[in-house]
Design a protein around this motif. Structure first.
Motif, mmCIF file in Angstrom:
data_model
loop_
_atom_site.group_PDB
_atom_site.id
_atom_site.type_symbol
_atom_site.label_atom_id
_atom_site.label_comp_id
_atom_site.label_asym_id
_atom_site.label_seq_id
_atom_site.Cartn_x
_atom_site.Cartn_y
_atom_site.Cartn_z
ATOM 1 N N MET A 1 1.759 -24.813 11.398
ATOM 2 C CA MET A 1 2.781 -23.806 11.215
ATOM 3 C C MET A 1 2.370 -22.568 12.000
ATOM 4 N N GLN A 2 3.270 -22.158 12.870
ATOM 5 C CA GLN A 2 2.972 -21.043 13.753
ATOM 6 C C GLN A 2 3.995 -19.929 13.549
ATOM 7 N N ILE A 3 3.548 -18.696 13.651
ATOM 8 C CA ILE A 3 4.440 -17.547 13.546
ATOM 9 C C ILE A 3 5.070 -17.321 14.914
ATOM 10 N N SER A 4 6.385 -17.099 14.930
ATOM 11 C CA SER A 4 7.067 -16.881 16.207
ATOM 12 C C SER A 4 6.685 -15.518 16.782
ATOM 13 N N LYS A 5 6.752 -15.415 18.103
ATOM 14 C CA LYS A 5 6.413 -14.146 18.762
ATOM 15 C C LYS A 5 7.405 -13.051 18.392
ATOM 16 N N GLU A 6 8.665 -13.450 18.153
ATOM 17 C CA GLU A 6 9.684 -12.467 17.777
ATOM 18 C C GLU A 6 9.373 -11.835 16.423
ATOM 19 N N ALA A 7 8.683 -12.572 15.553
ATOM 20 C CA ALA A 7 8.352 -12.055 14.229
ATOM 21 C C ALA A 7 7.357 -10.901 14.311
ATOM 22 N N LEU A 8 6.623 -10.818 15.409
ATOM 23 C CA LEU A 8 5.643 -9.749 15.573
ATOM 24 C C LEU A 8 6.169 -8.588 16.413
ATOM 25 N N ASN A 9 7.391 -8.693 16.912
ATOM 26 C CA ASN A 9 7.997 -7.631 17.719
ATOM 27 C C ASN A 9 8.751 -6.673 16.794
ATOM 28 N N PHE A 10 8.008 -5.784 16.166
ATOM 29 C CA PHE A 10 8.581 -4.896 15.162
ATOM 30 C C PHE A 10 9.530 -3.874 15.767
ATOM 31 N N LYS A 11 9.273 -3.429 16.977
ATOM 32 C CA LYS A 11 10.145 -2.444 17.630
ATOM 33 C C LYS A 11 11.548 -3.026 17.808
ATOM 34 N N SER A 12 11.619 -4.258 18.266
ATOM 35 C CA SER A 12 12.914 -4.918 18.439
ATOM 36 C C SER A 12 13.609 -5.105 17.096
ATOM 37 N N GLN A 13 12.854 -5.429 16.060
ATOM 38 C CA GLN A 13 13.440 -5.624 14.732
ATOM 39 C C GLN A 13 14.006 -4.320 14.173
ATOM 40 N N VAL A 14 13.312 -3.218 14.407
ATOM 41 C CA VAL A 14 13.812 -1.915 13.949
ATOM 42 C C VAL A 14 15.103 -1.574 14.684
ATOM 43 N N GLN A 15 15.141 -1.831 15.994
ATOM 44 C CA GLN A 15 16.368 -1.585 16.764
ATOM 45 C C GLN A 15 17.511 -2.457 16.261
ATOM 46 N N ASN A 16 17.231 -3.715 15.964
ATOM 47 C CA ASN A 16 18.264 -4.610 15.446
ATOM 48 C C ASN A 16 18.724 -4.185 14.053
ATOM 49 N N LEU A 17 17.817 -3.652 13.268
ATOM 50 C CA LEU A 17 18.163 -3.223 11.920
ATOM 51 C C LEU A 17 19.158 -2.066 11.947
ATOM 52 N N CYS A 18 19.131 -1.272 13.007
ATOM 53 C CA CYS A 18 20.024 -0.123 13.118
ATOM 54 C C CYS A 18 21.445 -0.505 13.528
ATOM 55 N N LYS A 19 21.685 -1.746 13.864
ATOM 56 C CA LYS A 19 23.037 -2.193 14.206
ATOM 57 C C LYS A 19 23.857 -2.292 12.927
ATOM 58 N N VAL A 20 25.153 -1.991 13.062
ATOM 59 C CA VAL A 20 26.035 -1.953 11.894
ATOM 60 C C VAL A 20 26.060 -3.302 11.168
ATOM 61 N N GLN A 21 26.146 -4.396 11.910
ATOM 62 C CA GLN A 21 26.202 -5.715 11.281
ATOM 63 C C GLN A 21 24.955 -5.966 10.434
ATOM 64 N N ASN A 22 23.794 -5.622 10.955
ATOM 65 C CA ASN A 22 22.552 -5.859 10.220
ATOM 66 C C ASN A 22 22.392 -4.912 9.034
ATOM 67 N N LEU A 23 22.895 -3.682 9.157
ATOM 68 C CA LEU A 23 22.878 -2.775 8.009
ATOM 69 C C LEU A 23 23.769 -3.305 6.887
ATOM 70 N N CYS A 24 24.911 -3.881 7.274
ATOM 71 C CA CYS A 24 25.802 -4.488 6.271
ATOM 72 C C CYS A 24 25.132 -5.687 5.601
ATOM 73 N N ILE A 25 24.424 -6.486 6.382
ATOM 74 C CA ILE A 25 23.702 -7.628 5.825
ATOM 75 C C ILE A 25 22.628 -7.140 4.853
ATOM 76 N N CYS A 26 21.926 -6.076 5.219
ATOM 77 C CA CYS A 26 20.911 -5.500 4.317
ATOM 78 C C CYS A 26 21.547 -5.056 3.009
ATOM 79 N N GLY A 27 22.657 -4.358 3.106
ATOM 80 C CA GLY A 27 23.354 -3.906 1.903
ATOM 81 C C GLY A 27 23.779 -5.061 1.027
ATOM 82 N N PHE A 28 24.290 -6.107 1.659
ATOM 83 C CA PHE A 28 24.696 -7.295 0.912
ATOM 84 C C PHE A 28 23.498 -7.932 0.212
ATOM 85 N N LEU A 29 22.383 -8.066 0.926
ATOM 86 C CA LEU A 29 21.205 -8.715 0.342
ATOM 87 C C LEU A 29 20.565 -7.867 -0.764
ATOM 88 N N ILE A 30 20.645 -6.551 -0.633
ATOM 89 C CA ILE A 30 20.156 -5.673 -1.701
ATOM 90 C C ILE A 30 21.011 -5.864 -2.953
#
Length: 184
Positions: free
Chosen positions: A1-30
């Protein structure tokens, strides 16, 4: 079992989190966490099956460790205020770590029984160590007593959680393929 390289790219994840669709997904999951946390299944006086953490795992699977951390932390804060629990930041940190570590294991990776077991182990480890510590700080119960009782409880839950997580991840992955075809 290997961790994907994208899982360690925190800068990209923070940028993606700021997108409206992902913020809505966060709200839904909360919100989903708050609802799922109402449905604990008592097995005995000390053992119960909890499924609320599946929202953190889903967040980690969709948006990586950053989204998992965010949903875990904010989900606990909102749950405390909505349900009238006394807020303790240690539990928020524990849930955030479950979301983040499961995000490391699951983000952009193929679902497998080993990954489900890894997520169950993360939940087990944090529940035995950190949750016992937080309960010691809050109530003063001797740590040896807490660790002994929680080790038994968490060991039983570990095996149940492997099955719950694997079934959930398989179903959730199918839902994601239909609902978000661009994320394939």
């Amino acid at each position: 079992m290997q961790i994907s390289k994208e899982a360690l790219n925190f800068k990209s994840q923070v940028q993606n989190l700021c997108k409206v669709q992902n913020l809505c997904i966060c709200g839904f999951l909360i919100a989903l966490y708050v609802v799922l946390s109402l449905f604990n299944i008592p097995i005995s006086e000390i053992i119960e099956i909890r499924i609320g953490f599946l929202a953190f795992i889903a967040a980690g699977m969709i948006g990586g460790p950053v989204m998992g951390f965010t949903v875990g932390f904010l989900g606990d804060v909102l749950n405390c205020f909505i349900r009238g629990f006394a807020y303790f930041p240690g539990f928020s940190l524990s849930y955030a770590l479950v979301g983040a570590l499961c995000g490391l294991v699951l983000y952009r990776s193929r679902i497998s029984k080993a990954r489900a077991a890894a997520c169950a182990f993360v939940e087990f480890l944090i529940s035995v160590t950190l949750t016992s510590t937080w309960l010691y700080f809050m109530y003063g119960t001797p740590l040896s007593v807490l660790l002994t009782s929680r080790l038994i409880k968490c060991t039983v839950n570990f095996f149940v959680n492997i099955v719950i997580i694997y079934v959930f991840l398989e179903a959730f992955q199918r839902i994601l393929h239909v609902a978000m075809p661009a994320r394939r």
